[in-house]
Scaffold this motif. Structure first.
Motif, mmCIF file in Angstrom:
data_model
loop_
_atom_site.group_PDB
_atom_site.id
_atom_site.type_symbol
_atom_site.label_atom_id
_atom_site.label_comp_id
_atom_site.label_asym_id
_atom_site.label_seq_id
_atom_site.Cartn_x
_atom_site.Cartn_y
_atom_site.Cartn_z
ATOM 1 N N VAL A 1 0.795 -1.233 0.000
ATOM 2 C CA VAL A 1 0.000 0.000 0.000
ATOM 3 C C VAL A 1 0.828 1.284 0.000
ATOM 4 O O VAL A 1 0.350 2.336 -0.400
ATOM 5 N N ARG A 2 2.079 1.206 0.451
ATOM 6 C CA ARG A 2 2.896 2.436 0.458
ATOM 7 C C ARG A 2 4.379 2.105 0.443
ATOM 8 O O ARG A 2 4.873 1.375 1.297
ATOM 9 N N LYS A 3 5.063 2.666 -0.531
ATOM 10 C CA LYS A 3 6.513 2.484 -0.640
ATOM 11 C C LYS A 3 7.223 3.742 -0.175
ATOM 12 O O LYS A 3 6.618 4.808 -0.071
ATOM 13 N N GLU A 4 8.529 3.623 0.054
ATOM 14 C CA GLU A 4 9.333 4.754 0.502
ATOM 15 C C GLU A 4 9.137 5.962 -0.414
ATOM 16 O O GLU A 4 9.196 5.828 -1.640
ATOM 17 N N GLY A 5 8.871 7.096 0.212
ATOM 18 C CA GLY A 5 8.749 8.349 -0.541
ATOM 19 C C GLY A 5 7.357 8.617 -1.072
ATOM 20 O O GLY A 5 7.083 9.726 -1.535
ATOM 21 N N GLU A 6 6.466 7.638 -1.015
ATOM 22 C CA GLU A 6 5.103 7.867 -1.509
ATOM 23 C C GLU A 6 4.265 8.632 -0.497
ATOM 24 O O GLU A 6 4.530 8.615 0.704
ATOM 25 N N ALA A 7 3.221 9.275 -1.011
ATOM 26 C CA ALA A 7 2.339 10.075 -0.158
ATOM 27 C C ALA A 7 1.528 9.183 0.773
ATOM 28 O O ALA A 7 1.392 7.980 0.530
ATOM 29 N N ALA A 8 0.981 9.812 1.815
ATOM 30 C CA ALA A 8 0.147 9.091 2.773
ATOM 31 C C ALA A 8 -0.999 8.387 2.046
ATOM 32 O O ALA A 8 -1.500 8.872 1.030
ATOM 33 N N THR A 9 -1.390 7.230 2.601
ATOM 34 C CA THR A 9 -2.438 6.432 1.952
ATOM 35 C C THR A 9 -3.833 6.872 2.379
ATOM 36 O O THR A 9 -4.815 6.592 1.707
ATOM 37 N N GLY A 10 -3.912 7.520 3.550
ATOM 38 C CA GLY A 10 -5.223 7.848 4.108
ATOM 39 C C GLY A 10 -5.707 6.770 5.072
ATOM 40 O O GLY A 10 -6.643 6.985 5.835
ATOM 41 N N ASP A 11 -5.043 5.602 5.045
ATOM 42 C CA ASP A 11 -5.353 4.555 6.025
ATOM 43 C C ASP A 11 -4.506 4.860 7.268
ATOM 44 O O ASP A 11 -3.277 4.847 7.210
ATOM 45 N N VAL A 12 -5.182 5.157 8.381
ATOM 46 C CA VAL A 12 -4.461 5.624 9.579
ATOM 47 C C VAL A 12 -3.389 4.632 10.011
ATOM 48 O O VAL A 12 -2.248 5.010 10.295
ATOM 49 N N GLY A 13 -3.746 3.338 10.061
ATOM 50 C CA GLY A 13 -2.794 2.319 10.514
ATOM 51 C C GLY A 13 -1.575 2.242 9.606
ATOM 52 O O GLY A 13 -0.434 2.199 10.079
ATOM 53 N N ALA A 14 -1.810 2.243 8.310
ATOM 54 C CA ALA A 14 -0.707 2.146 7.350
ATOM 55 C C ALA A 14 0.214 3.362 7.480
ATOM 56 O O ALA A 14 1.446 3.235 7.466
ATOM 57 N N ASP A 15 -0.376 4.543 7.646
ATOM 58 C CA ASP A 15 0.436 5.755 7.732
ATOM 59 C C ASP A 15 1.162 5.867 9.074
ATOM 60 O O ASP A 15 2.298 6.337 9.125
ATOM 61 N N GLU A 16 0.524 5.390 10.143
ATOM 62 C CA GLU A 16 1.218 5.370 11.441
ATOM 63 C C GLU A 16 2.406 4.408 11.384
ATOM 64 O O GLU A 16 3.474 4.701 11.937
ATOM 65 N N ALA A 17 2.220 3.274 10.734
ATOM 66 C CA ALA A 17 3.321 2.307 10.620
ATOM 67 C C ALA A 17 4.478 2.940 9.838
ATOM 68 O O ALA A 17 5.638 2.859 10.251
ATOM 69 N N TYR A 18 4.161 3.593 8.741
ATOM 70 C CA TYR A 18 5.187 4.238 7.906
ATOM 71 C C TYR A 18 5.965 5.273 8.719
ATOM 72 O O TYR A 18 7.202 5.284 8.721
ATOM 73 N N GLU A 19 5.253 6.132 9.426
ATOM 74 C CA GLU A 19 5.899 7.176 10.234
ATOM 75 C C GLU A 19 6.698 6.563 11.385
ATOM 76 O O GLU A 19 7.807 7.015 11.687
#
Ligand code: ASN
Ligand code: ZN
Length: 338
Positions: free
Chosen positions: A71-89
């Motif tokens: 759902v999200r690779k390095e450098g890509e914008a936030a997905t809007g999925d809170v869990g996925a974006d919290e994991a990335y951060e």
């Protein structure tokens, strides 16, 4: 804690009990895989200058197969999925602590890509490092919320990876409690470094904000005051001892790895509070030097570990330095003999 939940027979907690049972069974099967010998990183590679993180986030869509859909690779914008974006951060903040404070290039010291899967399983009450990647459950919603909510939990899980690549502490008895404690120490440091919190400002809690409001408790564990993180009708009371007087002998929880970790956890907090300032500085350097210095046996005891932290403090700051004294005093307070 999961065992407590699994034993609930109240109707309103039936789904939670079922979910906890499944999470427990699953984590047991995983620990067998995680017990494999740690692949040591060759020293030459370990010195490589830290680069940026290489994060990839996957979504398991409530199934239990890994890694799931990208759902999200390095450098890509936030997905809007809170869990996925919290994991990335959270992976980014963890990478930053190791790189900027300890000069370590990712989990293995050699730029290991950081993979994480979110929305793992149904009502899954845990987060874990499976030996290769991070996995986060969404929680059961009654006791636990999603596990990406807490940065100290993300830092905790990734530190299991660092331990795997360095001291390789076996996940049982005192060595297992030290493995857990390393994860708690670096977990809180990730959070303190991001927020730039001093020893006095920090909460010293692991998993703050994970519980729903139905739970009487601030967090999963407290490094500052082990045994005080929660006291709840369903979960019972936080079972962590804060010195060897309360050491728990049990065959549950791999010999109490999440229980007796309170003792070395408090030792770290005592060193930090004696020295003041930022815990990721002298105290963090001493603990990091101990974990990665190559002197710890995989079946390390508390006493052996305490001795190694004293040597690390002596090496870094000198015999009789305030740092060395603080380390000796801390172990004395928690009644671990060097
Ligand atoms: N979240 C737990 C931990 O990292 C999972 C486990 O391995 N028991 O300690
Ligand atoms: Zn852990």
């Amino acid at each position: 804690m999961l065992r407590k939940l699994a034993a609930q027979d109240e109707p309103r907690l039936r789904a939670v009990a079922r979910a906890a049972k499944e999470s427990l069974l699953h984590i047991r099967s995983l620990q067998a895989a995680r017990a494999l010998p740690a692949p040591a990183t060759p020293p030459g590679i370990r010195q490589a200058k830290p680069g940026p993180p290489k994060r990839t986030i996957y979504d398991a869509g409530m199934a239990e197969s890994l890694p799931g859909k990208l759902v999200r690779k390095e450098g890509e914008a936030a997905t809007g999925d809170v869990g996925a974006d919290e994991a990335y951060e959270g992976l980014g903040s963890t990478h930053r602590l190791y790189a900027e404070v300890f000069g370590r290039n990712s989990i293995d010291g050699a730029g290991l890509p950081l993979d994480a899967t979110v929305h793992f399983g149904k009502l899954y009450d845990n987060a874990f490092w499976d030996g290769k990647q991070m996995v986060f459950g969404d929680g059961d919603g009654q006791i636990f919320q999603r596990f990406t909510k807490s940065l100290s939990v993300i830092g905790h899980e990734l530190a299991h990876g660092v331990t795997q690549y360095t001291a390789g502490l076996v996940y049982r008895n005192q060595a297992g409690a030290l493995n857990e404690s390393m994860s708690d120490v670096f977990g809180v440091l990730v959070e303190q470094f991001l927020k730039q919190e001093s020893v006095e400002q920090a909460s010293w809690l692991i998993g703050e904000g994970l519980f729903t409001e139905q739970v009487q408790g601030a967090a999963l564990r407290s490094l500052k005051a082990p045994g005080t993180a929660y006291d709840d009708d369903v979960l019972g009371k936080d079972p962590q001892p804060d010195s060897m007087d309360g050491y728990v002998r049990t065959s549950a929880d791999n010999g109490g790895v999440h229980i007796n970790s309170g003792i070395p956890n408090r030792a770290f907090h005592l060193v930090a509070s004696a020295l003041g300032g930022n815990a990721w500085e002298a105290p963090g350097q001493i603990w990091y030097g101990t974990l990665t210095g190559g002197s710890l046996p995989a079946t390390c005891t508390f006493g052996r570990f305490a001795k190694a932290t004293a040597s690390s403090a002596k090496e870094l700051f000198g015999d009789g330095s305030a740092e060395h004294d603080a380390v000796l005093k801390a172990w004395e307070t928690v009644k671990v003999k060097l």
